[in-house]
Motif scaffolding. Structure first.
Motif, PDB file in Angstrom:
ATOM      1  N   ASP A   8       0.842  -1.197   0.000  1.00 48.38           N
ATOM      2  CA  ASP A   8       0.000   0.000   0.000  1.00 48.38           C
ATOM      3  C   ASP A   8       0.874   1.243   0.000  1.00 48.38           C
ATOM      4  O   ASP A   8       2.100   1.140  -0.023  1.00 48.38           O
ATOM      5  N   TYR A  14      -6.718   7.115   2.696  1.00 49.58           N
ATOM      6  CA  TYR A  14      -7.369   6.191   3.620  1.00 49.58           C
ATOM      7  C   TYR A  14      -6.485   4.962   3.733  1.00 49.58           C
ATOM      8  O   TYR A  14      -5.855   4.558   2.751  1.00 49.58           O
ATOM      9  N   MET A  16      -6.218   1.720   3.290  1.00 49.11           N
ATOM     10  CA  MET A  16      -6.830   0.539   2.680  1.00 49.11           C
ATOM     11  C   MET A  16      -6.125  -0.744   3.119  1.00 49.11           C
ATOM     12  O   MET A  16      -6.755  -1.789   3.215  1.00 49.11           O
ATOM     13  N   LEU A  62      -2.680  -1.912  -3.159  1.00 48.63           N
ATOM     14  CA  LEU A  62      -3.707  -0.927  -2.837  1.00 48.63           C
ATOM     15  C   LEU A  62      -3.163   0.478  -3.017  1.00 48.63           C
ATOM     16  O   LEU A  62      -2.121   0.821  -2.461  1.00 48.63           O
ATOM     17  N   MET A 113     -13.114   3.470  -0.495  1.00 46.45           N
ATOM     18  CA  MET A 113     -11.813   2.815  -0.346  1.00 46.45           C
ATOM     19  C   MET A 113     -11.910   1.638   0.619  1.00 46.45           C
ATOM     20  O   MET A 113     -11.346   0.570   0.375  1.00 46.45           O
ATOM     21  N   ASP A 114     -12.626   1.817   1.707  1.00 49.90           N
ATOM     22  CA  ASP A 114     -12.803   0.745   2.682  1.00 49.90           C
ATOM     23  C   ASP A 114     -13.555  -0.434   2.057  1.00 49.90           C
ATOM     24  O   ASP A 114     -13.115  -1.586   2.159  1.00 49.90           O
ATOM     25  N   ARG A 116     -14.063  -1.236  -1.151  1.00 50.06           N
ATOM     26  CA  ARG A 116     -13.345  -1.910  -2.242  1.00 50.06           C
ATOM     27  C   ARG A 116     -12.209  -2.767  -1.695  1.00 50.06           C
ATOM     28  O   ARG A 116     -11.998  -3.893  -2.144  1.00 50.06           O
ATOM     29  N   ALA A 117     -11.470  -2.250  -0.719  1.00 45.50           N
ATOM     30  CA  ALA A 117     -10.375  -3.024  -0.123  1.00 45.50           C
ATOM     31  C   ALA A 117     -10.911  -4.297   0.521  1.00 45.50           C
ATOM     32  O   ALA A 117     -10.352  -5.381   0.343  1.00 45.50           O
ATOM     33  N   ARG A 118     -12.007  -4.182   1.243  1.00 48.80           N
ATOM     34  CA  ARG A 118     -12.580  -5.353   1.925  1.00 48.80           C
ATOM     35  C   ARG A 118     -13.134  -6.373   0.922  1.00 48.80           C
ATOM     36  O   ARG A 118     -12.958  -7.583   1.090  1.00 48.80           O
TER      37      ARG A 118
END
Length: 154
Positions: A8, A14, A16, A62, A113-114, A116-118
């Motif tokens: 990352d 954020y 991620m 990320l 962002m949260d 999509r990352a999850r």
């Protein structure tokens, strides 16, 4: 034990990587290696190091490209580097980019962002432990970070 790499950047607005790690830990028992770099064009080397030096089985890359035309070019260059790294190592690298102009303000950007990352973290778990579940989702219009659009029908 499987090992997941998280690459990352500090440029993102954020964390991620933290969200991805949290989701992976909730859904599997794997070892996680994190490698943070300044920006998206540094991600391909971070991914390669995670695979070659830290022996990760799969990596998430990320990043958050900015909203200017030069940022779009940099995102493309980073994507090309990530693709080359996948081909060089024969390992999946799940690219998770959220462009700064995908949301109108910081709060919505952080939520995107949260999410999509999850959602991509779950894809990593599926690729490692249940690849057939992805086959069952083929052609279903999945969208990480947004509502799924569903399949097109004939």
């Amino acid at each position: 034990m499987a090992k997941v790499g998280i690459a990352d950047t500090t440029f993102a607005r954020y964390d991620m990587g933290k969200a991805a790690i949290d989701e992976i830990k909730r859904n599997s028992s794997v070892k996680i290696e994190r490698y943070t770099v300044p920006g998206i064009k540094d991600l391909p080397v971070a991914c390669k190091k995670l695979i070659d030096e830290r022996h990760c089985d799969i990596v998430m890359a990320l990043g958050m490209p900015g909203s200017k035309p030069v940022d779009k070019t940099c995102a493309h260059e980073a994507s090309m580097g990530i693709i080359i790294c996948q081909l060089m190592t024969n390992k999946h690298i799940i690219e998770v980019f959220v462009h700064e102009d995908e949301a109108p303000d910081g709060r919505e950007l952080a939520a995107l962002m949260d999410k999509r990352a999850r959602e991509h973290a779950l894809n990593v778990v599926r690729l490692l432990f249940d690849q057939r579940s992805l086959e069952r989702q083929a052609g279903t219009g999945q969208r990480q970070g947004y509502e799924d659009v569903g399949p097109a029908r004939i």
